[in-house]
Enzyme design. Structure first.
Site, PDB file in Angstrom:
ATOM      1  CB  SER A 169      -1.680  -5.973 -26.246  1.00  0.00           C
ATOM      2  OG  SER A 169      -2.936  -6.394 -26.689  1.00  0.00           O
ATOM      3  CG  ASN A 170      -7.049  -4.968 -24.975  1.00  0.00           C
ATOM      4  OD1 ASN A 170      -7.511  -4.000 -25.561  1.00  0.00           O
ATOM      5  ND2 ASN A 170      -7.051  -6.191 -25.494  1.00  0.00           N
TER       6      ASN A 170
ATOM      7  NE  ARG B 235     -16.386 -20.418 -11.701  1.00  0.00           N
ATOM      8  CZ  ARG B 235     -17.523 -20.257 -12.368  1.00  0.00           C
ATOM      9  NH1 ARG B 235     -18.435 -21.192 -12.340  1.00  0.00           N
ATOM     10  NH2 ARG B 235     -17.743 -19.152 -13.037  1.00  0.00           N
TER      11      ARG B 235
ATOM     12  CB  ILE C 145     -16.853 -17.828 -16.548  1.00  0.00           C
ATOM     13  CG1 ILE C 145     -16.584 -18.110 -18.029  1.00  0.00           C
ATOM     14  CG2 ILE C 145     -18.257 -17.289 -16.343  1.00  0.00           C
ATOM     15  CD1 ILE C 145     -17.251 -19.355 -18.535  1.00  0.00           C
ATOM     16  CG  LEU C 146     -14.995 -12.850 -13.190  1.00  0.00           C
ATOM     17  CD1 LEU C 146     -14.947 -11.351 -13.468  1.00  0.00           C
ATOM     18  CD2 LEU C 146     -14.037 -13.207 -12.061  1.00  0.00           C
TER      19      LEU C 146
ATOM     20  CG  HIS D 116     -15.888 -10.918 -27.325  1.00  0.00           C
ATOM     21  ND1 HIS D 116     -15.295 -12.087 -26.870  1.00  0.00           N
ATOM     22  CD2 HIS D 116     -16.544 -11.246 -28.464  1.00  0.00           C
ATOM     23  CE1 HIS D 116     -15.596 -13.072 -27.707  1.00  0.00           C
ATOM     24  NE2 HIS D 116     -16.350 -12.593 -28.679  1.00  0.00           N
TER      25      HIS D 116
ATOM     26  CD  GLU E  89     -26.954 -15.010 -20.323  1.00  0.00           C
ATOM     27  OE1 GLU E  89     -26.855 -15.268 -21.525  1.00  0.00           O
ATOM     28  OE2 GLU E  89     -27.957 -14.479 -19.819  1.00  0.00           O
TER      29      GLU E  89
ATOM     30  CG  ASP F 167     -17.572 -13.278 -24.614  1.00  0.00           C
ATOM     31  OD1 ASP F 167     -16.839 -12.617 -23.848  1.00  0.00           O
ATOM     32  OD2 ASP F 167     -17.176 -14.287 -25.212  1.00  0.00           O
TER      33      ASP F 167
ATOM     34  CD  GLU G 120      -9.351  -6.541 -28.885  1.00  0.00           C
ATOM     35  OE1 GLU G 120      -9.019  -6.687 -27.695  1.00  0.00           O
ATOM     36  OE2 GLU G 120      -9.345  -7.478 -29.708  1.00  0.00           O
TER      37      GLU G 120
HETATM   38  C1  GRF Z   1      -8.119  -9.581 -26.831  1.00  0.00           C
HETATM   39  O1  GRF Z   1      -8.340  -9.904 -28.178  1.00  0.00           O
HETATM   40  C2  GRF Z   1      -9.424  -9.397 -26.119  1.00  0.00           C
HETATM   41  O2  GRF Z   1     -10.436  -8.862 -26.916  1.00  0.00           O
HETATM   42  C3  GRF Z   1      -9.776 -10.798 -25.714  1.00  0.00           C
HETATM   43  O3  GRF Z   1      -8.550 -11.397 -25.365  1.00  0.00           O
HETATM   44  C4  GRF Z   1      -7.491 -10.731 -26.054  1.00  0.00           C
HETATM   45  C5  GRF Z   1      -6.541 -10.264 -25.004  1.00  0.00           C
HETATM   46  O4  GRF Z   1      -5.372  -9.692 -25.567  1.00  0.00           O
HETATM   47  N1  GRF Z   1     -10.744 -10.812 -24.645  1.00  0.00           N
HETATM   48  P1  GRF Z   1      -4.334  -8.969 -24.620  1.00  0.00           P
HETATM   49  O5  GRF Z   1      -3.947  -9.940 -23.524  1.00  0.00           O
HETATM   50  O6  GRF Z   1      -4.995  -7.737 -24.063  1.00  0.00           O
HETATM   51  O7  GRF Z   1      -3.179  -8.638 -25.508  1.00  0.00           O
END
Ligand code: GRF
Length: 214
Positions: free
Chosen positions: A10-11, A61, A88-89, A105, A139, A141, A170
């Protein structure tokens, strides 16, 4: 820009929509997922954005990340956005895009790092939580904070209702963060970020920083 996602996306969608609406001066040039069934890949396809699944199975990795990086570089990506990317990268990947890997986050960092940030907020009884975009370092987040938005915790909230309220924010701050990079306004100074104009003149006093743009 390129987007790494493991799930719903969704982001990613909020960034695709902002880009197509001309609200940000950035184009999603590549989407990569570590999961074949990620909805994010379907969203990329629906917007004709080049996308691929890189299966981590049987790869180290570093090998996995190298494949991600090659796909991103082939598409001239200058900014990498993690959007629900669950791996984690390593520094090997981060060094290929110095100070240009960003994450979102669902908490007001540095509180509630890691998984289930909304549940952590409820368990601590905080009255305000929110979301944070930040530059990614080694590290989890952690790394210089870019933008944050606060969200109230309501009586009776559960992790789902709280997550939905945070998610709305977000979808505002991630495109806004991308736009800061597109306008070259992000300056990293040690562990913190100075956002040109915004920090120089004070939040709310910068007429060029209005979100969503009018
Ligand atoms: C979001 O809550 C973001 O903050 C977290 O993972 C979720 C991802 O949601 N890192 P989406 O896949 O973007 O819908």
């Amino acid at each position: 820009m390129g987007v790494l996602a493991s799930g719903r996306g969704s982001n990613l969608q909020s960034i695709l929509d902002a880009s197509e609406a001309g609200e940000i001066h950035a184009t999603v040039a590549a989407v990569v997922s570590d999961r074949e069934d990620a909805q994010a890949l379907d969203r990329a396809a629906a917007h004709d954005v080049p996308h691929t699944h890189v299966d981590p199975e049987g790869l180290t990795r570093e090998e996995h990340e190298t494949r991600l990086a090659i796909f991103l570089e082939e598409h001239d990506v200058e900014l990498v956005c993690l959007a629900g990317y669950l791996r984690i990268l390593t520094s090997q990947f981060l060094q290929r895009f110095p100070q240009r890997v960003v994450n979102i986050h669902p908490s007001l960092l540095p509180a509630f790092k890691g998984l289930h940030a909304q549940e952590q907020a409820l368990d601590h009884g905080v009255r305000i939580t929110g979301c944070t975009t930040h530059i990614v370092d080694e590290e989890v987040d952690h790394g210089p904070i870019l933008l944050q938005a606060a969200v109230p915790v309501h009586p009776g909230d559960d992790a789902d209702t709280l997550a939905a309220r945070i998610l709305q924010k977000e979808h505002e701050i991630y495109p806004a963060t991308v736009e800061l990079f597109a306008r070259d306004r992000v300056h990293v100074d040690g562990g913190t970020v100075r956002i040109e104009d915004l920090d120089d003149h004070g939040a709310g006093k910068d007429p060029s920083f209005v979100w969503p743009p009018t």
